[in-house]
Every structure is written in C-alpha cells, then in structure tokens.
Design an enzyme around this catalytic site. Sequence first.
Site, PDB file in Angstrom:
ATOM      1  CD1 TRP A   1      -2.985   1.444   0.862  1.00 15.09           C
ATOM      2  CD2 TRP A   1      -1.386   2.464   2.045  1.00 15.09           C
ATOM      3  NE1 TRP A   1      -3.438   2.698   1.164  1.00 15.09           N
ATOM      4  CE2 TRP A   1      -2.478   3.359   1.896  1.00 15.09           C
ATOM      5  CE3 TRP A   1      -0.265   2.891   2.765  1.00 15.09           C
ATOM      6  CZ2 TRP A   1      -2.479   4.645   2.432  1.00 15.09           C
ATOM      7  CZ3 TRP A   1      -0.262   4.174   3.292  1.00 15.09           C
ATOM      8  CH2 TRP A   1      -1.346   5.022   3.125  1.00 15.09           C
ATOM      9  CG  HIS A   2       3.403   2.379   3.280  1.00 18.54           C
ATOM     10  ND1 HIS A   2       2.710   1.414   3.979  1.00 18.54           N
ATOM     11  CD2 HIS A   2       3.429   3.470   4.099  1.00 18.54           C
ATOM     12  CE1 HIS A   2       2.347   1.883   5.155  1.00 18.54           C
ATOM     13  NE2 HIS A   2       2.767   3.131   5.264  1.00 18.54           N
ATOM     14  N   GLY A   3       3.796   1.723  -1.326  1.00 22.29           N
ATOM     15  CA  GLY A   3       4.451   2.068  -2.577  1.00 22.29           C
ATOM     16  C   GLY A   3       4.630   0.861  -3.476  1.00 22.29           C
TER      17      GLY A   3
END
Length: 479
Positions: A321-323
């Site tokens: 989700w973060h990257g």
Amino acid sequence: MLFNSLEFALFFPIVCALFFMGPKSMRLPMLLVASCVFYMFFVPQYILILFVTILIDYVCGLKIEASQGPRRRSLLVFSLVATCAVLFVFKYFDFFMGNFVGLAGLFGWKVSLGASNILLPIGLSFHTFQSLSYVVEVYYGRQKAEPDFIKYSTFVMFFPQLVAGPIERPQNLLHQFSELKDFNATDACIGLRRMAWGFFKKLVVADRLAIYVNDVYGAPQQCTGLQLTLATVFFAYQIYCDFSGYSDIALGTARVLGFNLMENFNTPYWSLSVGEFWKRWHISLSTWFKDYVYVPLGGSRVDRVRWARNVLITFGISGLWHGANWTYVFWGFLNGLYLVCGALTLPLRDRLFGGVGLGRDTLARKVIMLLTTFFLTCIAWVLFRAKSMSDAHYILTHLAVNWDLGAVATEHFLLRQLPVAILSILLLEIGQLLRGAVWFDRLWVRLPLVPRWACYLTFFYSVVFFGVYRKAEFIYFQF
C-alpha cells in the site's frame, strides 16, 4: 495545496470566514467547494478521478442498504473491485507489468511492454481506503448509507485529511457534517496550537533532517558508516515529524472548523515493543488493516501457524500500500516478521531477563526494550527509504564499518547545522512529554494572558527563525 505554502496561509482564513459567516444552509456545499479547490492546486484534472470513485461508492452504498442476499454481496464486490481498480491502474500497473516482463525473461520469453508513466493522483490511496471503509461498514450494517450526495462527497473530500489522512471511519466523521457548529473560540485556540506544533515538526525538524538524509541516501556508496547510521536515525525522525506534523496540522485545521478527527500518532518511539509501536504509529491505517484484513483472515483466533501467516499477509499488503516497489513490500514483511518473532520468543526473553533480576517493571529492562525497538524500527526504515534493494543491502552491511568522526557533514548539510538538528529532536521529545502531562495542561490553562501570549509568540518566531523553507511536499503524499 501544501499546508506549508503561502497559498494555504491565504486559503485557510478565507475558508474559515466564509464557513462561519455564511448562511448555515450553504456551509456544507462551501466546504465541498473549498475541498475541491484545495485538491485542484496539485493536478486539477485528477479531481475527476476522485469523483468517479465517489459516485461509484455513493450509489453502491445506497443499493447495498436496499438489497438482501447475494445481490447485496455482489454490489459490495463490485464496489471494492471498481474502487481498487482505479488505484491499481494509477499506482501498481507499471510495477506489476515490470515484474511480469522480468519474470517472463527468466523463462526465456521475450515480452516487451512499455511503461504507462501515469502519474499517481496525490492522496488516492488514502481516499480509496476511506471510501472502502464506508462501503464495508454499510454492508455489515454498522453505518447507514448516506442519501445526501453533498454530505457524502464532503466526507470523502474533506480537505484537512484528504491527501494524507487520518483515514476516517464514517461512524466518527460523517455525522459531524450534520452537526455543523458555530465559531467556538476554545476550539479555535486548541486547533491553532495543534497546527503550530505540526508546523514545528515539519519545518524545523523534518525538513532540516531531510537535507542530510537526501544527501546520504542519494549516494550511499560515497558515505561512511557514521554518515549512514546518522542518516538512518535522522530519517526515523524525519518521517515521523513529516507525517505526524501533517496529521497535527490536519487535526488542528479541522478543530478550528469545529470537527474532531481521530488521533493518528501517539509518541511511537517510546514503544517498548514493535507490536506497541504499530499501535502508536499511523493509527488510522493500522486499525484499518486490522479491521478489514487481519481480523477477516482469522486474526489471533487461530493456531500459531495461521496467526503468523495472517500477520505476514497483513504487513505485506501494508507495505505494498505504501508504494509500488519491492523495498516497501520487504519493509512490510520485516515488520510482520518482527511481530511473529517477538511473540514466539517472549517466554525465552522473560526467562533471560528474570535470570538477571530484571522484572517487567524495572527501569533497566524498559530502557533495553525501548532502545531495541528503536533499533529494529531503524533497520526497517532503511528498506523504506532506500531507492532500491541493492542500496538497502549496501546501507545495512556498511552501517557499522568505516566510522570517520571527521566526516559527518555532507554536501548540503554543514556541520554547524548538526547542533540545531539534534536540539530540535530533543525539543520535540520534551514537547511530546509535556503535551501528555496533566499537570502541564492545568498549568497552561491557569497561566495569565500576557505570559501565555509571550510563549505563543516565542514559539512562533522560533519556528519562523529555525524553519527550513523550500517547496517540500509531505512524504506520505506519494502514497
């Protein structure tokens, strides 16, 4: 629009004036228009993407509430797939295509797919998760579907938390748009103080440390072990002050307008375990994954093996989700691994500490646990901050070698800036301890007007004088 910009310094007072002085019936539409203007300062046309997801989830919410049986479930699945598909196209398409081409090459297949090079709309991940939360809550009957399109749109577009959270649940925020308050001086003071604290974190701490971190992590092979270590510790505070500073400004902005947003951070670096750290860090996202991924997988109500699997899956998805980069995925897995290992080794650690006379409440044991947690978190931050897995490997294998006390400064971070950086971190920690102390709050309330305002002005000018002013976006905008 950046919080730390001249545009916001003009935008916010105008919005407050229009909001409180305009007709009550027009406050909600005005807030929605203001939120659109705020977002369109980044890339104006991307507002259309948000409205596509808003329309999908608004209609699906109403349809889900009015449906029963398989149709209800089908509508939920359609909403989840449609909303996530938008996120996938803009955030993950190139990542998955790149990995597919790489995998095909391992089998000798020649696949040529060009990158789409689509820019990720700022805050799309946050917006998506808040929309998904609303639909899921409606599906499970924990939230009534909102029939007012303006109210629902304002809920998912509310400008203080639109681009980087907190990711609000409908039960906390949606009803507040039906209870619009008149101007309250106490709320305004609390909100402005919170915003000031957020600007201190961002301008004085995060953006100053960023200069050093960018220099070192931009070319780690040219740095000594001491520089790599210092940059890693600085990044731990940079990302904390950058993101929690944004949250403070968001909470303060909303409070001035009479809204209460959920707390997103609670002094995470004072945690005594990695598990405790994740209860204090990015709380709105951690609880989102807990409620919508970890618990549906079975949570902790299963055997040890399945529990470990649930933890690793949850943190792996959290990393993704973060990257769209393997560094984020491995960062997520590493944190999951910390939790699994921590739970499995707890009896052994209890016996070891007990063997040397360190009970659970002894200060020495708490200090050891605090420093160990911070060390493990910093190791994980290396994966998060490094540009590639090879850079991360180089940094992790060179942290403890070639320490040169005469080579601390970098190209853009002069040695004379180091005391200011360290002092700002100390002031941050002292300030956090005081903010949580009941005696300090009582003392502050009883302080006469003149010395209280003298403190306000001193703090204001300190931020102005020691702040770093450059066009620096908040780190979490990229997610």
